[in-house]
Scaffold this motif. Structure first.
Motif, PDB file in Angstrom:
ATOM      1  N   ASP A 172       0.802  -1.224   0.000  1.00 56.84           N
ATOM      2  CA  ASP A 172       0.000   0.000   0.000  1.00 56.84           C
ATOM      3  C   ASP A 172       0.836   1.276   0.000  1.00 56.84           C
ATOM      4  N   ASP A 173       2.165   1.135  -0.056  1.00 55.21           N
ATOM      5  CA  ASP A 173       3.018   2.299  -0.261  1.00 55.21           C
ATOM      6  C   ASP A 173       3.087   2.691  -1.736  1.00 55.21           C
ATOM      7  N   VAL A 174       2.450   1.921  -2.586  1.00 55.78           N
ATOM      8  CA  VAL A 174       2.250   2.281  -3.994  1.00 55.78           C
ATOM      9  C   VAL A 174       0.771   2.648  -4.117  1.00 55.78           C
ATOM     10  N   TYR A 175       0.483   3.903  -4.399  1.00 58.25           N
ATOM     11  CA  TYR A 175      -0.907   4.363  -4.351  1.00 58.25           C
ATOM     12  C   TYR A 175      -1.166   5.417  -5.431  1.00 58.25           C
ATOM     13  N   VAL A 176      -2.437   5.679  -5.672  1.00 58.60           N
ATOM     14  CA  VAL A 176      -2.845   6.648  -6.696  1.00 58.60           C
ATOM     15  C   VAL A 176      -3.195   7.972  -6.034  1.00 58.60           C
ATOM     16  N   GLN A 177      -2.669   9.043  -6.615  1.00 55.28           N
ATOM     17  CA  GLN A 177      -2.972  10.395  -6.146  1.00 55.28           C
ATOM     18  C   GLN A 177      -2.888  11.338  -7.337  1.00 55.28           C
ATOM     19  N   GLN A 178      -3.886  12.193  -7.493  1.00 56.90           N
ATOM     20  CA  GLN A 178      -3.930  13.121  -8.624  1.00 56.90           C
ATOM     21  C   GLN A 178      -3.792  12.377  -9.961  1.00 56.90           C
ATOM     22  N   TRP A 182       1.936   7.016  -7.132  1.00 54.85           N
ATOM     23  CA  TRP A 182       2.953   7.572  -6.238  1.00 54.85           C
ATOM     24  C   TRP A 182       3.572   6.441  -5.425  1.00 54.85           C
ATOM     25  N   VAL A 183       4.756   6.693  -4.880  1.00 53.95           N
ATOM     26  CA  VAL A 183       5.383   5.744  -3.965  1.00 53.95           C
ATOM     27  C   VAL A 183       5.714   6.468  -2.661  1.00 53.95           C
ATOM     28  N   ARG A 184       5.562   5.748  -1.565  1.00 48.71           N
ATOM     29  CA  ARG A 184       5.849   6.281  -0.232  1.00 48.71           C
ATOM     30  C   ARG A 184       7.097   5.585   0.289  1.00 48.71           C
ATOM     31  N   LEU A 185       8.108   6.353   0.628  1.00 48.77           N
ATOM     32  CA  LEU A 185       9.391   5.809   1.070  1.00 48.77           C
ATOM     33  C   LEU A 185       9.683   6.258   2.496  1.00 48.77           C
ATOM     34  N   ARG A 186      10.316   5.378   3.257  1.00 42.79           N
ATOM     35  CA  ARG A 186      10.767   5.714   4.606  1.00 42.79           C
ATOM     36  C   ARG A 186      12.289   5.677   4.581  1.00 42.79           C
ATOM     37  N   GLU A 187      12.871   6.866   4.502  1.00 36.67           N
ATOM     38  CA  GLU A 187      14.310   6.979   4.323  1.00 36.67           C
ATOM     39  C   GLU A 187      15.045   6.961   5.665  1.00 36.67           C
ATOM     40  N   LYS A 188      16.351   7.165   5.610  1.00 37.54           N
ATOM     41  CA  LYS A 188      17.181   7.133   6.813  1.00 37.54           C
ATOM     42  C   LYS A 188      16.703   8.174   7.830  1.00 37.54           C
ATOM     43  N   MET A 195       6.929  10.325  -3.585  1.00 42.04           N
ATOM     44  CA  MET A 195       7.360  10.728  -4.925  1.00 42.04           C
ATOM     45  C   MET A 195       6.350  10.263  -5.965  1.00 42.04           C
ATOM     46  N   PRO A 196       5.984  11.126  -6.944  1.00 44.80           N
ATOM     47  CA  PRO A 196       5.187  10.642  -8.069  1.00 44.80           C
ATOM     48  C   PRO A 196       6.048   9.751  -8.954  1.00 44.80           C
ATOM     49  N   CYS A 197       5.446   8.794  -9.602  1.00 41.68           N
ATOM     50  CA  CYS A 197       6.202   7.843 -10.419  1.00 41.68           C
ATOM     51  C   CYS A 197       6.432   8.368 -11.832  1.00 41.68           C
ATOM     52  N   HIS A 198       7.620   8.185 -12.327  1.00 39.42           N
ATOM     53  CA  HIS A 198       7.913   8.342 -13.757  1.00 39.42           C
ATOM     54  C   HIS A 198       7.018   7.366 -14.511  1.00 39.42           C
ATOM     55  N   HIS A 199       6.601   7.713 -15.736  1.00 42.59           N
ATOM     56  CA  HIS A 199       5.660   6.843 -16.449  1.00 42.59           C
ATOM     57  C   HIS A 199       6.209   5.436 -16.676  1.00 42.59           C
ATOM     58  N   THR A 200       7.523   5.316 -16.833  1.00 44.63           N
ATOM     59  CA  THR A 200       8.116   3.982 -17.006  1.00 44.63           C
ATOM     60  C   THR A 200       8.000   3.179 -15.722  1.00 44.63           C
ATOM     61  N   LEU A 201       8.330   3.801 -14.604  1.00 43.59           N
ATOM     62  CA  LEU A 201       8.204   3.126 -13.310  1.00 43.59           C
ATOM     63  C   LEU A 201       6.746   2.771 -13.039  1.00 43.59           C
ATOM     64  N   GLU A 202       5.838   3.657 -13.389  1.00 41.18           N
ATOM     65  CA  GLU A 202       4.419   3.394 -13.187  1.00 41.18           C
ATOM     66  C   GLU A 202       3.990   2.122 -13.919  1.00 41.18           C
ATOM     67  N   ALA A 203       4.430   1.981 -15.162  1.00 45.94           N
ATOM     68  CA  ALA A 203       4.079   0.794 -15.943  1.00 45.94           C
ATOM     69  C   ALA A 203       4.675  -0.467 -15.331  1.00 45.94           C
ATOM     70  N   TYR A 204       5.927  -0.388 -14.868  1.00 47.58           N
ATOM     71  CA  TYR A 204       6.583  -1.562 -14.286  1.00 47.58           C
ATOM     72  C   TYR A 204       5.914  -1.983 -12.984  1.00 47.58           C
ATOM     73  N   LEU A 205       5.530  -1.015 -12.156  1.00 44.64           N
ATOM     74  CA  LEU A 205       4.876  -1.345 -10.896  1.00 44.64           C
ATOM     75  C   LEU A 205       3.485  -1.936 -11.125  1.00 44.64           C
ATOM     76  N   HIS A 206       2.754  -1.385 -12.088  1.00 47.21           N
ATOM     77  CA  HIS A 206       1.441  -1.950 -12.410  1.00 47.21           C
ATOM     78  C   HIS A 206       1.586  -3.406 -12.870  1.00 47.21           C
ATOM     79  N   ASP A 207       2.563  -3.655 -13.749  1.00 45.23           N
ATOM     80  CA  ASP A 207       2.780  -5.028 -14.223  1.00 45.23           C
ATOM     81  C   ASP A 207       3.107  -5.957 -13.061  1.00 45.23           C
ATOM     82  N   TYR A 208       3.969  -5.500 -12.184  1.00 40.81           N
ATOM     83  CA  TYR A 208       4.394  -6.317 -11.046  1.00 40.81           C
ATOM     84  C   TYR A 208       3.224  -6.632 -10.120  1.00 40.81           C
TER      85      TYR A 208
END
Length: 315
Positions: A172-178, A182-188, A195-208
């Protein structure tokens, strides 16, 4: 607790008594939240105290600045300056903790200086855009493992994510907004970052997500190991060491000679963004850096200039 102390605390700590042993273990259990930092500090402390024992120091309360300085000098003979500075920081923080716990009267590492070190750019190997595309295109996505690996690598490239943040993601850290993914990251440091997804990343995540059925498990880990013998995703989060082995294996299979690691994709994404007109300020925001000075370590555009200039040496 006695059993834990007896089997986990170094001999110099045990020699100072049970209270010192408990305080020593509390430093790693309570004061350090990042598991990677905890492992690095534990190695440094263990090595230092073992060296002190071999040098005749009877107890951790007897450690003096001279011992720390001598050990640091030995470290500089075999380790890089950043590694030595990290190890000295570990000893300083440990003794600060022991001082506040009234185990030792002073911090013997406080006055010891580490080796000088100045860096203007990072040493992380970086791929150019064509190599990154070559790597992504080489992955067979007819299997769950291929879909996973392509999505993970693309996530690190297009969102500038650290591998630790990527592997900590839930579905659920991969979600739709606007109307965008988008992806939700928990950094250091516990910093949340979206972050909003680049269209290439968006396609890869949907496929996955679609082809593996992960959408039905929103609270489960996004990137998982493969169950042995089945080729299907397990319930277990993918460890960082496995991700490292995967990217090295994928790079070799794609014919890429550069000895890449997980951090390569963060540096590759930032450098490619800057080459295509992106600003350093925006790159810092996208990478969740507190300062553009940190982002500059990932900017490897000057490598191209250096290569072009070297070719001017005509003989």
């Amino acid at each position: 607790m006695d059993l834990i102390v007896a089997t986990s605390a170094p001999s110099l700590v045990l020699a100072a008594g049970e209270r010192a042993s408990i305080r020593f273990l509390e430093f790693f259990a309570s004061a350090i939240r990042n598991p990677h930092t905890r492992r690095a500090y534990a190695r440094a402390a263990g090595d230092f105290l073992a060296w002190c024992a071999s040098a005749g120091v009877a107890s951790i309360t007897a450690v003096q600045p001279l011992h720390v300085a001598a050990w640091i000098e030995l470290q500089t003979q075999t380790l890089s300056a950043p590694t030595v500075k990290l190890r000295l920081a570990a000893i300083r923080h440990l003794f600060d903790w022991l001082v506040t716990g009234q185990i030792v009267p002073h911090n013997p590492a406080a006055s010891v200086r580490g080796p000088s070190h100045t860096a203007k750019k990072g040493k992380t190997p970086v791929l150019d855009a064509s190599e990154a595309r070559q790597l992504l295109d080489s992955i067979d996505v007819s299997t769950p493992i291929g879909l996973r690996d392509r999505a993970l690598i693309a996530l690190m490239v297009f969102s500038f994510a650290r591998v630790g943040a990527a592997l900590a993601m839930r579905v659920d850290d991969v979600y739709v907004q606007q109307r965008r993914l988008w992806v939700r990251l928990r950094e250091k440091g516990g910093k949340a970052h979206a972050m909003p997804c680049h269209h290439t990343l968006e396609a890869y995540l949907h496929d996955y997500l679609d082809q593996t059925g992960l959408r039905d498990e929103p609270k489960g880990p996004l990137f998982r190991t493969i169950t042995r013998g089945t080729g299907q995703l397990s319930k277990t989060p993918l460890p960082q060491a496995n991700a490292y082995a995967m990217v090295r294996r994928r790079a070799v299979a794609a014919g890429i000679d550069t000895p890449i690691g997980n951090h390569t994709f963060r540096a590759t994404g930032i450098t490619t963004y800057l080459k295509n007109g992106g600003t350093l300020e925006n790159a810092a925001v996208m990478a969740n850096h507190a300062s553009t000075r940190t982002t500059q370590f990932y900017d490897r555009r000057c490598d191209d200039i250096s290569l072009d200039e070297v070719e001017r040496i005509l003989l």
